[in-house]
Design a protein around this motif. Structure first.
Motif, PDB file in Angstrom:
ATOM      1  N   MET A   1       6.001  -3.146   4.392  1.00 55.11           N
ATOM      2  CA  MET A   1       6.367  -2.236   3.337  1.00 55.11           C
ATOM      3  C   MET A   1       7.256  -1.151   3.948  1.00 55.11           C
ATOM      4  O   MET A   1       6.866  -0.501   4.913  1.00 55.11           O
ATOM      5  CB  MET A   1       5.103  -1.606   2.726  1.00 55.11           C
ATOM      6  CG  MET A   1       5.376  -0.538   1.691  1.00 55.11           C
ATOM      7  SD  MET A   1       3.895   0.328   1.090  1.00 55.11           S
ATOM      8  CE  MET A   1       3.108  -0.936   0.128  1.00 55.11           C
ATOM      9  N   ALA A   2       8.444  -0.945   3.406  1.00 53.22           N
ATOM     10  CA  ALA A   2       9.372   0.077   3.871  1.00 53.22           C
ATOM     11  C   ALA A   2       9.430   1.199   2.845  1.00 53.22           C
ATOM     12  O   ALA A   2       9.453   0.954   1.635  1.00 53.22           O
ATOM     13  CB  ALA A   2      10.751  -0.521   4.084  1.00 53.22           C
ATOM     14  N   ILE A   3       9.458   2.425   3.340  1.00 51.92           N
ATOM     15  CA  ILE A   3       9.455   3.592   2.469  1.00 51.92           C
ATOM     16  C   ILE A   3      10.497   4.584   2.969  1.00 51.92           C
ATOM     17  O   ILE A   3      10.496   4.953   4.152  1.00 51.92           O
ATOM     18  CB  ILE A   3       8.070   4.269   2.450  1.00 51.92           C
ATOM     19  CG1 ILE A   3       7.001   3.287   1.979  1.00 51.92           C
ATOM     20  CG2 ILE A   3       8.082   5.523   1.586  1.00 51.92           C
ATOM     21  CD1 ILE A   3       5.588   3.789   2.143  1.00 51.92           C
ATOM     22  N   VAL A 121       2.234   2.441  11.470  1.00 52.05           N
ATOM     23  CA  VAL A 121       3.245   3.236  10.772  1.00 52.05           C
ATOM     24  C   VAL A 121       4.360   3.494  11.776  1.00 52.05           C
ATOM     25  O   VAL A 121       4.143   4.173  12.780  1.00 52.05           O
ATOM     26  CB  VAL A 121       2.674   4.575  10.252  1.00 52.05           C
ATOM     27  CG1 VAL A 121       3.765   5.392   9.569  1.00 52.05           C
ATOM     28  CG2 VAL A 121       1.493   4.347   9.324  1.00 52.05           C
ATOM     29  N   THR A 122       5.522   2.931  11.514  1.00 54.36           N
ATOM     30  CA  THR A 122       6.682   3.162  12.372  1.00 54.36           C
ATOM     31  C   THR A 122       7.622   4.112  11.649  1.00 54.36           C
ATOM     32  O   THR A 122       8.035   3.847  10.516  1.00 54.36           O
ATOM     33  CB  THR A 122       7.403   1.842  12.691  1.00 54.36           C
ATOM     34  OG1 THR A 122       6.472   0.951  13.314  1.00 54.36           O
ATOM     35  CG2 THR A 122       8.578   2.071  13.624  1.00 54.36           C
ATOM     36  N   GLU A 124      11.207   6.279  11.746  1.00 58.05           N
ATOM     37  CA  GLU A 124      12.540   6.324  12.339  1.00 58.05           C
ATOM     38  C   GLU A 124      13.342   7.421  11.660  1.00 58.05           C
ATOM     39  O   GLU A 124      13.146   7.676  10.461  1.00 58.05           O
ATOM     40  CB  GLU A 124      13.246   4.984  12.144  1.00 58.05           C
ATOM     41  CG  GLU A 124      12.545   3.844  12.832  1.00 58.05           C
ATOM     42  CD  GLU A 124      13.177   2.496  12.532  1.00 58.05           C
ATOM     43  OE1 GLU A 124      13.959   2.403  11.559  1.00 58.05           O
ATOM     44  OE2 GLU A 124      12.883   1.551  13.255  1.00 58.05           O
ATOM     45  N   ARG A 133      12.525   7.133   7.753  1.00 59.77           N
ATOM     46  CA  ARG A 133      12.184   5.846   7.161  1.00 59.77           C
ATOM     47  C   ARG A 133      10.848   5.449   7.769  1.00 59.77           C
ATOM     48  O   ARG A 133      10.644   5.582   8.976  1.00 59.77           O
ATOM     49  CB  ARG A 133      13.249   4.793   7.493  1.00 59.77           C
ATOM     50  CG  ARG A 133      14.561   4.994   6.766  1.00 59.77           C
ATOM     51  CD  ARG A 133      15.559   3.863   7.061  1.00 59.77           C
ATOM     52  NE  ARG A 133      15.809   3.667   8.477  1.00 59.77           N
ATOM     53  CZ  ARG A 133      16.691   4.363   9.201  1.00 59.77           C
ATOM     54  NH1 ARG A 133      17.413   5.306   8.635  1.00 59.77           N
ATOM     55  NH2 ARG A 133      16.860   4.117  10.485  1.00 59.77           N
ATOM     56  N   ALA A 134       9.950   4.973   6.942  1.00 63.21           N
ATOM     57  CA  ALA A 134       8.640   4.528   7.418  1.00 63.21           C
ATOM     58  C   ALA A 134       8.482   3.045   7.114  1.00 63.21           C
ATOM     59  O   ALA A 134       8.874   2.576   6.048  1.00 63.21           O
ATOM     60  CB  ALA A 134       7.526   5.314   6.738  1.00 63.21           C
ATOM     61  N   ARG A 135       7.933   2.329   8.065  1.00 62.04           N
ATOM     62  CA  ARG A 135       7.565   0.931   7.853  1.00 62.04           C
ATOM     63  C   ARG A 135       6.062   0.843   8.086  1.00 62.04           C
ATOM     64  O   ARG A 135       5.551   1.277   9.117  1.00 62.04           O
ATOM     65  CB  ARG A 135       8.316   0.008   8.813  1.00 62.04           C
ATOM     66  CG  ARG A 135       8.070  -1.471   8.480  1.00 62.04           C
ATOM     67  CD  ARG A 135       8.737  -2.422   9.454  1.00 62.04           C
ATOM     68  NE  ARG A 135       7.977  -2.435  10.698  1.00 62.04           N
ATOM     69  CZ  ARG A 135       8.469  -2.128  11.893  1.00 62.04           C
ATOM     70  NH1 ARG A 135       9.722  -1.770  12.014  1.00 62.04           N
ATOM     71  NH2 ARG A 135       7.713  -2.163  12.962  1.00 62.04           N
ATOM     72  N   LEU A 136       5.361   0.307   7.096  1.00 64.95           N
ATOM     73  CA  LEU A 136       3.914   0.141   7.199  1.00 64.95           C
ATOM     74  C   LEU A 136       3.606  -1.322   7.470  1.00 64.95           C
ATOM     75  O   LEU A 136       4.038  -2.194   6.719  1.00 64.95           O
ATOM     76  CB  LEU A 136       3.230   0.590   5.908  1.00 64.95           C
ATOM     77  CG  LEU A 136       3.537   2.009   5.419  1.00 64.95           C
ATOM     78  CD1 LEU A 136       2.750   2.310   4.154  1.00 64.95           C
ATOM     79  CD2 LEU A 136       3.259   3.040   6.485  1.00 64.95           C
ATOM     80  N   ASP A 137       2.887  -1.567   8.552  1.00 60.23           N
ATOM     81  CA  ASP A 137       2.430  -2.915   8.905  1.00 60.23           C
ATOM     82  C   ASP A 137       0.914  -2.909   8.798  1.00 60.23           C
ATOM     83  O   ASP A 137       0.232  -2.298   9.623  1.00 60.23           O
ATOM     84  CB  ASP A 137       2.876  -3.279  10.325  1.00 60.23           C
ATOM     85  CG  ASP A 137       4.389  -3.330  10.442  1.00 60.23           C
ATOM     86  OD1 ASP A 137       5.006  -4.093   9.678  1.00 60.23           O
ATOM     87  OD2 ASP A 137       4.946  -2.589  11.278  1.00 60.23           O
TER      88      ASP A 137
END
Length: 152
Positions: A1-3, A121-122, A124, A133-137
């Protein structure tokens, strides 16, 4: 999921929403380059979870523990200076994983000690100074909770 997170308020809002979904035994790993907002995110998570006014960074102590009167303690780890994964045992990571909510900056420093069941939570940098930008894994239990969050 990208936010997309257009500003610090949005970053803090995401952290607060995730804090409300967290339970004892949960692990949230915060990855990203220096200056990507990991500490801002962690502080917002802790403030939302515990209604804490002051949340110091564990940059030098490596771990801060925030006790709660109504739920599990929140353990905030900053593992940037960790040289070997095994050093995390000295920080009480086993107790944190068993009884608390763990929010970990630089979780990749744990290697195989990082539980498979966790939310990654990555963060950038975005196209503006405070944008991210957040990417949830999400592992399976987190994926179910994130679906609830997405539905509003």
């Amino acid at each position: 999921m990208a936010i997309a997170l257009p500003d610090e308020v949005a970053t803090c809002g995401l952290a607060a929403n995730l804090a409300q979904l967290a339970a004892a035994g949960d692990v949230v790993g915060l990855s990203g380059p220096l200056g990507s907002g990991k500490t801002v995110f962690a502080r917002a998570f802790i403030r939302a979870r515990l209604d804490a006014a002051e949340v110091p960074s564990p940059t030098f102590t490596l771990v801060e523990v925030y006790q709660s009167l109504t739920g599990p303690a929140v353990w905030h780890f900053d593992l940037y200076r960790l040289e070997r994964p095994e050093e995390a045992y000295e920080l009480g990571i086993e107790e944190a994983f068993a009884t608390g909510i763990s929010i970990i900056e630089w979780p990749e420093r744990l290697g195989t000690l990082l539980p498979l069941e966790h939310l990654g939570v990555t963060l950038e940098p975005g196209d503006r100074e405070t944008a991210r930008r957040a990417r949830l894994d999400a592992s399976p239990s987190w994926a179910i909770r994130l679906q609830r969050l997405a539905r509003g």
